[in-house]
Design an enzyme around this catalytic site. Structure first.
Site, PDB file in Angstrom:
ATOM      1  N   LYS A 139      56.207 -25.037 -40.368  1.00  0.00           N
ATOM      2  CA  LYS A 139      55.425 -26.220 -40.001  1.00  0.00           C
ATOM      3  C   LYS A 139      54.043 -25.902 -39.372  1.00  0.00           C
ATOM      4  O   LYS A 139      53.084 -25.751 -40.099  1.00  0.00           O
ATOM      5  CB  LYS A 139      56.258 -27.148 -39.113  1.00  0.00           C
ATOM      6  CG  LYS A 139      57.382 -27.838 -39.914  1.00  0.00           C
ATOM      7  CD  LYS A 139      57.926 -29.055 -39.238  1.00  0.00           C
ATOM      8  CE  LYS A 139      58.732 -29.926 -40.195  1.00  0.00           C
ATOM      9  NZ  LYS A 139      60.155 -29.595 -40.278  1.00  0.00           N
ATOM     10  N   PHE A 176      69.108 -29.779 -38.948  1.00  0.00           N
ATOM     11  CA  PHE A 176      68.311 -29.814 -40.177  1.00  0.00           C
ATOM     12  C   PHE A 176      67.685 -28.443 -40.389  1.00  0.00           C
ATOM     13  O   PHE A 176      66.972 -27.942 -39.520  1.00  0.00           O
ATOM     14  CB  PHE A 176      67.207 -30.881 -40.113  1.00  0.00           C
ATOM     15  CG  PHE A 176      66.478 -31.017 -41.421  1.00  0.00           C
ATOM     16  CD1 PHE A 176      67.008 -31.798 -42.438  1.00  0.00           C
ATOM     17  CD2 PHE A 176      65.286 -30.336 -41.648  1.00  0.00           C
ATOM     18  CE1 PHE A 176      66.353 -31.898 -43.670  1.00  0.00           C
ATOM     19  CE2 PHE A 176      64.634 -30.437 -42.867  1.00  0.00           C
ATOM     20  CZ  PHE A 176      65.166 -31.222 -43.884  1.00  0.00           C
ATOM     21  N   ASP A 213      66.289 -21.620 -35.334  1.00  0.00           N
ATOM     22  CA  ASP A 213      65.410 -22.302 -36.277  1.00  0.00           C
ATOM     23  C   ASP A 213      64.332 -22.999 -35.451  1.00  0.00           C
ATOM     24  O   ASP A 213      64.554 -24.057 -34.872  1.00  0.00           O
ATOM     25  CB  ASP A 213      66.217 -23.301 -37.111  1.00  0.00           C
ATOM     26  CG  ASP A 213      65.333 -24.099 -38.071  1.00  0.00           C
ATOM     27  OD1 ASP A 213      64.093 -24.052 -37.934  1.00  0.00           O
ATOM     28  OD2 ASP A 213      65.900 -24.784 -38.947  1.00  0.00           O
TER      29      ASP A 213
HETATM   30  C1  PLP Z   1      61.154 -29.234 -41.330  1.00  0.00           C
HETATM   31  C2  PLP Z   1      62.252 -28.327 -40.918  1.00  0.00           C
HETATM   32  C3  PLP Z   1      62.821 -27.411 -41.825  1.00  0.00           C
HETATM   33  C4  PLP Z   1      62.431 -27.371 -43.280  1.00  0.00           C
HETATM   34  O1  PLP Z   1      61.098 -26.996 -43.465  1.00  0.00           O
HETATM   35  P1  PLP Z   1      60.406 -27.266 -44.887  1.00  0.00           P
HETATM   36  O2  PLP Z   1      59.038 -26.672 -44.736  1.00  0.00           O
HETATM   37  O3  PLP Z   1      60.419 -28.731 -45.133  1.00  0.00           O
HETATM   38  O4  PLP Z   1      61.222 -26.540 -45.897  1.00  0.00           O
HETATM   39  C5  PLP Z   1      63.787 -26.548 -41.361  1.00  0.00           C
HETATM   40  N1  PLP Z   1      64.182 -26.573 -40.081  1.00  0.00           N
HETATM   41  C6  PLP Z   1      63.662 -27.434 -39.179  1.00  0.00           C
HETATM   42  C7  PLP Z   1      64.130 -27.396 -37.762  1.00  0.00           C
HETATM   43  C8  PLP Z   1      62.690 -28.344 -39.573  1.00  0.00           C
HETATM   44  O5  PLP Z   1      62.193 -29.210 -38.691  1.00  0.00           O
END
Ligand code: PLP
Length: 403
Positions: free
Chosen positions: A250, A136, A221
């Protein structure tokens, strides 16, 4: 009209229906507790999806917000500002990186990382991006295509081209697609939304080697794993594998929206003035809050505390599971924990979270088969125990219904 008359029906009437929120509406929070419109109290093990690293209304964050709020909110990137420079220096001083690009979300941080990777590869005709099944990376068209869950992207075709997916933790599969045309490999050190699934150390080491051999950049990420979540400042620090580009969001703002892409001078300087941009990114208000939150978290006290709380959490979860036998595995790291349902309960994670809500506990799912916990990094021992007692009551009801 008082806003207290608004209710869950108004959500259905006024909101684009992409979410299915709980029936209750939280109105205030303090630490790891929340209260809804009826003044019912909840313990928060969701933390706004790994965002509220210091819980709710933490004085460190509140004071930074108020202080900066009285000085300068926004000025745009035609001018720089003191909070953004301070936060960039903090990130550079405490990570592998030399330079930072700020934005407002995880998706935007990954969007910047993927665009930078494409530009790095441009002169050598390298444009392929390798990503992993179930990953994700956000909801912009580029990042949702890099994500490995087709249900999130398939309705929006045509999708950006040149992204290939292989199985997570399968180094042979990765080796078969990472080649001279590859500009980047993007991976989460622990897949968060995909089910709280940690990458194997050998897998990450192998990706590093394959990137070095082919001249691709390795992007971690760390939007969910970053800023202390795993007990290290960033999860890569637990692995000995250093990425070329890292994305963070986050927990970075402790609840104030902010994201960042960090990288080395070698790659940062491939971007020149005008190549990429943002109106809000690096805004003084967000950076002042993030700077205060980052300083507070980046101490041995808080980071070691995450490891202790993690052990307590896991021990008490295992005791509960001894009684109710709902989960086949409890996995994750630090305060990013996933409880994987036994096969006979497949698809029922959301049911458990709904029952937990009724018992006064906020929890999350990570896909249909995993209950996920991402509480405040400074939640008290007592709140962990009390929250898990509530979770136990939810599990008790769940097994009663499914007998
Ligand atoms: C939540 C998340 C995203 C996206 O972040 P947003 O602030 O919702 O755009 C991308 N990568 C990972 C691993 C995430 O947990």
């Amino acid at each position: 009209m008082s806003i207290h008359h608004l209710n869950r029906q108004d959500f259905n009437q006024f909101m684009v229906p992409v979410f299915a929120p709980a029936q209750f509406i939280p109105v205030r929070g303090q630490g790891s507790r929340l209260w809804d419109q009826d003044d019912k109290e909840y313990i928060d093990f969701a933390g706004g999806i790994a965002v509220n690293a210091l819980g709710h209304a933490h004085p460190i964050a509140v004071n930074a917000l108020i202080e900066q709020g009285q000085k300068l909110w926004h000025i745009g990137n035609g001018y720089t500002n003191e909070p953004v420079l301070a936060l960039a220096k903090q990130l550079v001083d405490h990570t592998f990186a030399d330079k930072v690009f700020f934005c407002n979300s995880g998706a935007e941080a990954n969007e910047a990382a993927l665009k930078l990777a494409r530009k790095i590869g441009l002169s050598k005709n390298k444009s392929k991006i390798v990503a992993f099944n179930n990953a994700f990376h956000g909801r912009t068209l580029f990042t949702v295509t890099a994500g490995g869950q087709p249900k999130y992207s398939q309705d929006f075709a045509p999708l950006p081209a040149g992204i290939e997916h292989v199985a997570f933790n399968d180094l042979n599969a990765a080796a078969a697609v990472i080649d001279d045309q590859t500009c980047a490999v993007i991976v989460e050190p622990i897949q968060g939304e995909g089910g709280v699934l940690p990458a194997d150390l050998e897998f990450l080491k192998g990706l590093r080697r394959l990137c070095d051999e082919t001249g691709a950049v390795l992007i971690f990420d760390e939007v969910q794993t970053g800023v202390g979540r795993t007990g290290a400042l960033y999860a890569y620090m637990n692995t000995g594998v250093v990425p070329d580009i890292l994305t963070t969001a986050k927990a970075l703002g402790g609840g104030f929206p902010i994201g960042a892409m960090i990288t080395t001078d070698q790659y940062a300087n491939v971007f020149v003035v005008g190549d990429h941009g943002t109106t809000y990114g690096g805004n003084p208000l967000a950076c002042a809050v993030a700077g205060a939150v980052f300083n507070f978290i980046n101490t041995a006290d808080v980071l070691d505390g995450v490891k202790q709380r993690s052990q307590q959490f896991i021990d008490e979860l295992e005791q509960l599971n001894h009684t109710y036998a709902v989960f086949q595995e409890i996995r994750g790291q630090g305060l990013l924990l996933g409880c994987v349902l036994r096969p006979e309960y497949a698809g029922k994670a959301k049911d458990i979270v709904t029952l937990a809500g009724a018992e006064g506990l906020l929890a999350l799912i990570a896909g249909p088969n995993v209950v996920r916990f991402t509480p405040s990094l400074v939640i008290s021992e007592q709140e962990i125990s009390e929250g898990l007692q509530r979770f136990g009551r939810a599990l008790s009801q769940f097994v009663a219904v499914h007998q």
